[in-house]
Design a protein around this motif. Structure first.
Motif, mmCIF file in Angstrom:
data_model
loop_
_atom_site.group_PDB
_atom_site.id
_atom_site.type_symbol
_atom_site.label_atom_id
_atom_site.label_comp_id
_atom_site.label_asym_id
_atom_site.label_seq_id
_atom_site.Cartn_x
_atom_site.Cartn_y
_atom_site.Cartn_z
ATOM 1 N N LEU A 240 -5.713 46.863 74.544
ATOM 2 C CA LEU A 240 -4.844 45.777 74.982
ATOM 3 C C LEU A 240 -4.003 46.193 76.184
ATOM 4 C CD1 LEU A 240 -3.761 44.467 71.480
ATOM 5 C CD2 LEU A 240 -5.103 43.211 73.179
ATOM 6 N N THR A 241 -3.564 47.440 76.229
ATOM 7 C CA THR A 241 -2.801 47.912 77.381
ATOM 8 C C THR A 241 -3.671 47.908 78.634
ATOM 9 O OG1 THR A 241 -1.515 49.314 75.889
ATOM 10 C CG2 THR A 241 -1.308 49.749 78.231
ATOM 11 N N LEU A 242 -4.947 48.243 78.486
ATOM 12 C CA LEU A 242 -5.877 48.167 79.614
ATOM 13 C C LEU A 242 -6.023 46.735 80.140
ATOM 14 C CD1 LEU A 242 -8.860 50.534 78.685
ATOM 15 C CD2 LEU A 242 -7.441 50.651 80.746
ATOM 16 N N CYS A 243 -5.918 45.761 79.243
ATOM 17 C CA CYS A 243 -6.095 44.351 79.622
ATOM 18 C C CYS A 243 -4.838 43.744 80.238
ATOM 19 C CB CYS A 243 -6.495 43.523 78.400
ATOM 20 S SG CYS A 243 -8.117 43.915 77.722
ATOM 21 N N LEU A 244 -3.717 44.440 80.148
ATOM 22 C CA LEU A 244 -2.438 43.853 80.558
ATOM 23 C C LEU A 244 -2.418 43.519 82.047
ATOM 24 C CD1 LEU A 244 0.222 43.050 79.251
ATOM 25 C CD2 LEU A 244 1.095 45.348 79.719
ATOM 26 N N ALA A 245 -2.782 44.482 82.896
ATOM 27 C CA ALA A 245 -2.743 44.246 84.342
ATOM 28 C C ALA A 245 -3.743 43.172 84.779
ATOM 29 C CB ALA A 245 -2.988 45.550 85.100
ATOM 30 N N PRO A 246 -5.015 43.191 84.326
ATOM 31 C CA PRO A 246 -5.931 42.112 84.734
ATOM 32 C C PRO A 246 -5.455 40.719 84.322
ATOM 33 C CG PRO A 246 -7.162 43.949 83.799
ATOM 34 C CD PRO A 246 -5.718 44.247 83.563
ATOM 35 N N LEU B 125 1.512 54.370 83.230
ATOM 36 C CA LEU B 125 1.972 54.612 81.863
ATOM 37 C C LEU B 125 0.798 54.817 80.911
ATOM 38 C CD1 LEU B 125 5.070 52.298 81.356
ATOM 39 C CD2 LEU B 125 4.987 54.775 81.255
ATOM 40 N N LEU B 126 -0.279 54.067 81.143
ATOM 41 C CA LEU B 126 -1.451 54.233 80.288
ATOM 42 C C LEU B 126 -2.057 55.629 80.465
ATOM 43 C CD1 LEU B 126 -3.245 52.771 78.249
ATOM 44 C CD2 LEU B 126 -4.657 51.991 80.148
ATOM 45 N N ALA B 127 -2.129 56.102 81.721
ATOM 46 C CA ALA B 127 -2.682 57.434 81.981
ATOM 47 C C ALA B 127 -1.817 58.520 81.360
ATOM 48 C CB ALA B 127 -2.806 57.654 83.485
ATOM 49 N N LEU B 128 -0.503 58.349 81.418
ATOM 50 C CA LEU B 128 0.404 59.360 80.906
ATOM 51 C C LEU B 128 0.413 59.425 79.380
ATOM 52 C CD1 LEU B 128 3.438 58.852 83.328
ATOM 53 C CD2 LEU B 128 1.919 60.834 83.243
ATOM 54 N N THR B 129 0.168 58.289 78.734
ATOM 55 C CA THR B 129 0.295 58.248 77.273
ATOM 56 C C THR B 129 -1.047 58.165 76.544
ATOM 57 O OG1 THR B 129 0.511 55.809 77.288
ATOM 58 C CG2 THR B 129 2.545 57.109 77.465
ATOM 59 N N TRP B 130 -2.164 58.072 77.261
ATOM 60 C CA TRP B 130 -3.468 57.838 76.642
ATOM 61 C C TRP B 130 -3.758 58.830 75.519
ATOM 62 C CZ3 TRP B 130 -7.034 53.953 77.437
ATOM 63 C CH2 TRP B 130 -8.296 54.144 76.878
ATOM 64 N N GLY B 131 -3.572 60.109 75.808
ATOM 65 C CA GLY B 131 -3.898 61.117 74.812
ATOM 66 C C GLY B 131 -2.824 61.340 73.772
ATOM 67 N N ALA B 132 -1.622 60.774 74.005
ATOM 68 C CA ALA B 132 -0.508 61.026 73.084
ATOM 69 C C ALA B 132 -0.340 59.934 72.031
ATOM 70 C CB ALA B 132 0.794 61.160 73.879
ATOM 71 N N ILE B 133 -0.988 58.775 72.224
ATOM 72 C CA ILE B 133 -0.865 57.699 71.237
ATOM 73 C C ILE B 133 -1.426 58.176 69.899
ATOM 74 C CG2 ILE B 133 -1.538 55.339 70.641
ATOM 75 C CD1 ILE B 133 -1.774 54.769 73.643
ATOM 76 N N ILE C 129 3.431 46.129 89.280
ATOM 77 C CA ILE C 129 3.109 45.974 87.860
ATOM 78 C C ILE C 129 1.789 46.651 87.528
ATOM 79 C CG2 ILE C 129 2.390 44.266 86.136
ATOM 80 C CD1 ILE C 129 4.591 42.463 87.219
ATOM 81 N N VAL C 130 0.769 46.461 88.356
ATOM 82 C CA VAL C 130 -0.524 47.096 88.108
ATOM 83 C C VAL C 130 -0.385 48.617 88.122
ATOM 84 C CG1 VAL C 130 -2.835 47.454 89.038
ATOM 85 C CG2 VAL C 130 -1.873 45.142 88.962
ATOM 86 N N VAL C 131 0.353 49.140 89.090
ATOM 87 C CA VAL C 131 0.560 50.592 89.167
ATOM 88 C C VAL C 131 1.309 51.094 87.935
ATOM 89 C CG1 VAL C 131 1.766 52.423 90.422
ATOM 90 C CG2 VAL C 131 0.460 50.694 91.676
ATOM 91 N N ALA C 132 2.346 50.338 87.513
ATOM 92 C CA ALA C 132 3.118 50.733 86.333
ATOM 93 C C ALA C 132 2.235 50.755 85.092
ATOM 94 C CB ALA C 132 4.300 49.791 86.135
ATOM 95 N N CYS C 133 1.392 49.735 84.934
ATOM 96 C CA CYS C 133 0.502 49.674 83.772
ATOM 97 C C CYS C 133 -0.452 50.858 83.749
ATOM 98 C CB CYS C 133 -0.302 48.371 83.792
ATOM 99 S SG CYS C 133 0.645 46.876 83.431
#
Length: 381
Positions: free
Chosen positions: A74-80, A169-177, A162-166
């Motif tokens: 869902l986070t991946l879908c946020l920017a599109p 943050l997704l790249a920074l937290t992907w492995g930590a979720i 917004i796209v850059v922020a999405c």
């Protein structure tokens, strides 16, 4: 702070940030499509319907696959989805974009709350209130910077940020979720609504808590302006004070719940919220009403997070299913009740409405013992 807690907190921050950016975008969105207020209202309704449709579907997906995979998707879908609605060239595309954007925002709400429950279990302490505090902080940052970007650089620049922020943050937290894949026996359960009463009771508690919250959002400024004679500048302070105290209390609410327990915290919070709204409803002047709304924010802040924690820790029920039901019922009240309140206020005024809404908090005060499962997650059960 453990990486898993940082990751889920950043999901709340991002969701609030995108929603906050949407509010200042609405006037330009309306002008760009050449629509009137009535059609804009239908588009906003499509956003709400998308959220409500997606919530139970996401709950079922979490029961099958766990919240980590669903939250990532869902986070991946946020920017599109943001780009789809903001760049919509025509009304049909705008409706599709509003529905999908609302669906992703609402579905993410369920997934990140479910993941927060799992993080609470792993840490054996409350974090839900502070997660909602990060959502409030994200909304504040988004609405403030979004308007600034729109005014100085335009809608394209806002969308790029917004796209850059999405993506960042997704790249920074992907492995930590936190990975919380559902047990195999839960995966094989047939998809159906809960049969036990407790999830529905918690949903009703969330509904009763969020109806006044939505009412303050939609009607507090008009109440100060039309019935208490406040200026335009002062009337906006009602929701500002409400939001500020809510955000502060959400960042301090977890230690309070750890210290006093979910049920006692819920009861005290309900009484504070009720007292604040009574003060606002019977206020003789705008400053008193603003103080009342500020007190209401203090009380309301921790009610919904506790309800979500309780729903995610119900014995024998997958966390995603419990949270999706409570989220669905709670946000239904926030979405639809303010319209009914407008009809009532047209006949009796907004003051009596705000003075009567505390009855809902007295009801949840009486139901507070049903939230004791929120402490089960904190205890590691």
């Amino acid at each position: 702070m453990p990486p898993r807690r940082i990751a889920v907190s950043m999901a709340f921050l991002l969701n609030g940030y995108v929603v906050g950016n949407w509010a200042p975008r609405i006037p330009g969105f309306k002008a760009g499509l050449g629509i009137d207020e009535a059609m804009l209202g239908l588009l906003i309704l499509a956003f709400g319907v998308g959220s409500l449709v997606m919530m139970p579907l996401v709950g079922a997906a979490i029961a099958r696959d766990g919240s980590q995979r669903v939250l990532r998707a869902l986070t991946l879908c946020l920017a599109p989805c943001w780009l789809l609605i903001t760049l919509a060239p025509a009304l049909p595309v705008a409706f599709a974009g509003a529905f999908l954007f609302g669906g992703v925002i609402g579905g993410m709400d369920v997934a990140m709350n479910s993941n927060a429950v799992s993080v609470e279990r792993s840490m054996r302490r409350a974090i839900m209130s502070s997660c909602h505090g990060f959502w409030s902080l994200g909304g504040l940052i988004g609405s403030a910077t979004g308007g600034l970007l729109l005014g100085r650089l335009g809608g394209t620049a806002q969308s790029v940020v917004i796209v850059v922020a999405c993506l960042a943050l997704l790249a920074l937290t992907w492995g930590a979720i936190l990975h919380d894949r559902a047990p195999a026996q839960e995966e094989r359960q047939p998809l159906r609504l809960p049969r036990q009463a407790l999830p529905w009771i918690l949903g009703a508690m969330a509904l009763f808590c969020m109806i006044p919250e939505g009412s303050v959002l939609d009607w507090s400024a008009l109440y100060l302006r039309s019935e208490l004679g406040a200026s335009v500048e002062v009337s906006g302070l009602a929701f500002a004070a409400f939001s500020a105290t809510m955000a502060v209390m959400r960042f301090t609410g977890d230690p309070i719940r750890d210290r006093f327990g979910a049920v006692r915290t819920f009861r005290i919070s309900a009484l504070i919220a009720a007292a604040g709204l009574v003060t606002a409803g019977f206020a003789p002047a705008a400053p008193v009403a603003i103080l009342g709304f500020a007190a209401a924010g203090l009380g309301i802040a921790n009610l919904v997070p506790i309800a979500f924690s309780a729903a995610g820790n119900l014995p024998g029920l997958p966390p995603g299913v419990g949270i999706s039901l409570v989220t669905f019922l709670g946000y239904s009240g926030m979405l639809f009740a303010p319209s009914l309140i407008g009809f009532v206020a047209a006949h009796v005024g907004l003051g009596p409405v705000f003075a009567t809404l505390p009855l809902l908090y007295l009801a949840v005060f009486g139901l507070a013992h049903h939230a004791r499962s929120a402490d089960m997650g904190d205890a590691g059960h």
